[in-house]
Design an enzyme around this catalytic site. Structure first.
Site, PDB file in Angstrom:
ATOM      1  CD  GLU A  49      -2.593   1.228   2.674  1.00  0.00           C
ATOM      2  OE1 GLU A  49      -2.507   0.279   3.483  1.00  0.00           O
ATOM      3  OE2 GLU A  49      -3.228   2.264   2.915  1.00  0.00           O
ATOM      4  CG  ASP A  60      -2.898   8.578   8.208  1.00  0.00           C
ATOM      5  OD1 ASP A  60      -2.789   7.357   8.461  1.00  0.00           O
ATOM      6  OD2 ASP A  60      -3.162   9.022   7.087  1.00  0.00           O
TER       7      ASP A  60
END
Lengths: 265, 398
Positions: A49, A60
């Site tokens: 990824e 995040d």
């Protein structure tokens, strides 16, 4: 429909092995090191990824945020990531997944982003801030370009939505281990097993687990319930620990870590 | 039949092309829960009675509509009326929304609220609502804003809120919003996020607009009672756009009322030097919805600047984007310097210190009032008071 990503995860499943999906931040810590690392980990990965740096990544934690901010501050653009991936692709056969905010995709715009992603060798697109119903039309466009789609399911997602999301995911379903943001955690939540079991009862699409996975025991735990495991912040952390070293040295440190994670039986 | 402009959003949160839900799946659960609770509350007369009780007895609504006699004379044209949201408890319109959302929070059985704040007005209003209803409150605030709005930081802490300084990115409202959303990613099950403006994913832009619409509804009635007619022009400043949405929404179906939103033109209209998303930005996605934003060609959020912390934001509510494209509302911008001039003018002519945000609306009035006739009428939303800005204004004037 057969695709490189689906085949790769199916092959892992067939050999009763947990698929391993490491995450790299595109262009981090610099373009040459990113390319070297991608080449170094591809052989042990079932898919990689690659995150496109974004100025406001709300899913995040501090590790990936800092990597993205650092990359953007060096003036790295979307097209630079495409170029770097194309360079690595000459050697890398592993399926590649682009993880990219809808803010970027919308502005780029979508058609041009998909064109670039396909040309440099991506196999799938994961847009973490694009849930259904907004995802519906975009997923169709992505699939019609010949790229796979990967969508997120959260522990808080209702069964009806889980089904809907699985239907839109042609690559795999990305199951979030925690209600929270990315980042290493000591342990995975105890309710993860039931959540993944429920998810698997609703779909034939492979289910990979991500967020918080950083240690070999986590891999063991996930292997018992899911098809694959995604490891992100822990890899970025390794790169930071080796900051300033040569691209080859950083790539080799990350590859060693990936081998530790995959050697779990 | 053509649908009226006020008949938005649709069931999935779209205002024409704008709005929607662009957030990680984790948050969808809380947004659906909020939507369901809002629908139930809306159908419940007891909710409205309780909300209106607090707005009247605690906030001090209805706020006054006051004729600015000397400002009118000085500008030499249309009569200028001020909608006195600055006289609300806590000194700005923000309290209308936080009381409403705190009531929704209680109905959902959640014990903690989080909020982002720029100027600190929404943070103070959230801390206040939390104190009133006995909720835990954490406020995210950019480090740069903590510096320029220190008084409000102190007020929040006095009321028992925790103020979390955000040092990432530009250290302003955008980054505070990111951190609030990240917190919510991990706390959705027991925490309600009180977004302070008409931004964010559906249903926030709709709920905040509805809770702020007391401003416009009261203004309508007051204009009819005082002048026997609707105003010719209504002006409000626009950052995220909540005071403007609350003021404009009850007027959007009245074609004869001209609506003007004033953005922060900052130092110059060059990317990075202003915060005028509608007048100088392009459609894009930020913080959960599609609207006008300030971004580079890669979709990365641009740096923004305004002397006013509350307008220092790279996005704007999706309904404003809809109003802009439909031509219903005219959007303009004023510079830092013009806003400062207007701040001083209102202080000297009317004995009122407006918030620096609000001063942008007055800066535009100074440009248009003189060109209108004396029998015409302008209403300005005086969205907040300027006590919080005195230190910053002193710094800028020195």
């Amino acid at each position: 429909m057969s695709s490189r990503l689906a085949d790769s995860i199916a092959a892992a499943r067939k050999s009763r092995k947990l698929a391993f999906l490491p995450f790299l931040a595109g262009g981090y810590p610099d373009v040459p090191t990113f390319v070297e690392t991608l080449k170094a980990i591809a052989p042990v990965a079932d898919a990689v990824e690659i995150g496109f740096p974004f100025s406001d990544p709300i899913a995040d934690g501090p590790t990936i945020q800092a990597a993205f901010a650092d990359t953007l501050s060096r003036g790295i653009k979307v097209k630079d990531i495409f170029t770097a991936v194309a360079e690595a692709r000459k050697q890398v056969k592993t399926p590649l997944i682009a993880m990219v905010s809808y803010s970027i995709v919308f502005r780029y715009p979508l058609s041009k982003f998909l064109e670039g992603a396909k040309a440099c060798g991506f196999d799938a697109i994961l847009i973490p801030d694009l849930p259904p119903p907004e995802a519906q039309a975009v997923c169709q466009t992505i699939n019609s370009t010949g790229l796979d789609t990967v969508l997120l399911v959260a522990p808080t997602t209702s069964p009806a939505r889980r089904r809907q999301i699985a239907d839109l995911s042609t690559g795999f379903v990305y199951y979030l281990s925690v209600t929270g943001i990315t980042g290493e955690r000591e342990t995975l939540p105890p309710e993860l097993a039931d959540g993944v079991k429920m998810m698997k009862s609703l779909t034939q699409v492979p289910v990979c687990v991500g967020f918080g996975i950083s240690k070999p025991p986590h891999m063991q735990q996930v292997a018992a319930i899911a098809d694959g495991a995604i490891v992100g912040s822990a890899i970025i952390k390794r790169m930071q620990q080796h900051a300033g070293e040569s691209p080859a040295a950083i790539a080799s440190a990350v590859a060693t870590y990936c081998q530790e994670m995959t050697s779990v039986k | 039949m053509t649908p009226t402009l006020s008949a938005v959003p649709d069931a999935t949160g779209h205002f024409g092309d704008y709005g929607g839900v662009f957030v990680p799946e984790t948050l969808v659960f809380a947004l659906e829960q909020l939507q369901a609770e809002y629908d139930r509350a809306n159908a419940d007369p007891q909710f409205h009675a309780e909300f209106e009780y607090y707005l009247k007895e605690f906030v001090g609504r209805p706020s006054r509509l006051y004729l600015a006699r000397r400002l009118t004379e000085a500008l030499g044209g249309a009569k200028i009326y001020l909608k006195r949201e600055d006289l609300n408890h806590t000194g700005a319109h923000k309290i209308n929304n936080t009381i409403g959302q705190a009531l929704l929070c209680k109905r959902m059985g959640k014990q903690r609220i989080i909020a982002e704040t720029g100027a600190g007005q929404h943070g103070v209003a959230s801390a206040t609502a939390a104190a009133v209803f006995g909720l835990r409150c954490d406020v995210f605030m950019g480090a740069e804003d903590v510096r320029r709005q220190n008084l409000n930081v102190f007020r929040m802490r006095l009321m028992g809120a925790r103020v979390i300084e955000v040092a990432s990115g530009s250290k302003t409202l955008k980054d505070a919003t990111n951190e609030a959303m990240r917190d919510w990613m991990g706390s959705v099950e027991h925490t309600h996020y009180i977004i302070g403006s008409v931004v964010g994913p559906h249903p926030f832009p709709m709920i905040v607009r509805d809770f702020q619409s007391f401003i416009g509804r009261e203004t309508r009635e007051q204009c009819l009672a005082i002048e026997g007619k609707l105003p010719d022009v209504v002006v409000a400043c626009v950052g995220g756009g909540s005071n403007a949405a609350g003021m404009f929404y009850p007027f959007v179906d009245d074609a004869g009322v001209k609506l003007i939103g004033v953005e922060a033109g900052g130092r110059a209209l060059e990317l990075g030097h202003h915060a005028a998303a509608l007048t100088a930005g392009r459609p894009g996605v930020l913080h959960g919805s599609l609207s006008y934003v300030l971004q580079d060609d890669d979709g990365q959020t641009a740096d923004v600047h305004s002397c006013s912390a509350g307008l220092d934001y790279p996005g704007v509510g999706p309904e404003h984007a809809f109003w802009k494209d439909s031509g219903r509302v005219e959007y303009v911008n004023c510079s830092d310097a013009e806003a400062l001039e207007a701040f001083k003018q209102l202080a000297q002519l009317e004995g009122i210190l407006p918030a620096l945000e609000t001063a942008h609306a007055f800066a535009h009035i100074a440009k248009i009032a003189g060109q209108m006739s004396r029998d015409q009428m302008i209403v300005v939303n005086l969205s907040g008071r300027g006590d919080k800005d005195c230190q910053e204004v002193a710094r800028l004037l020195s």
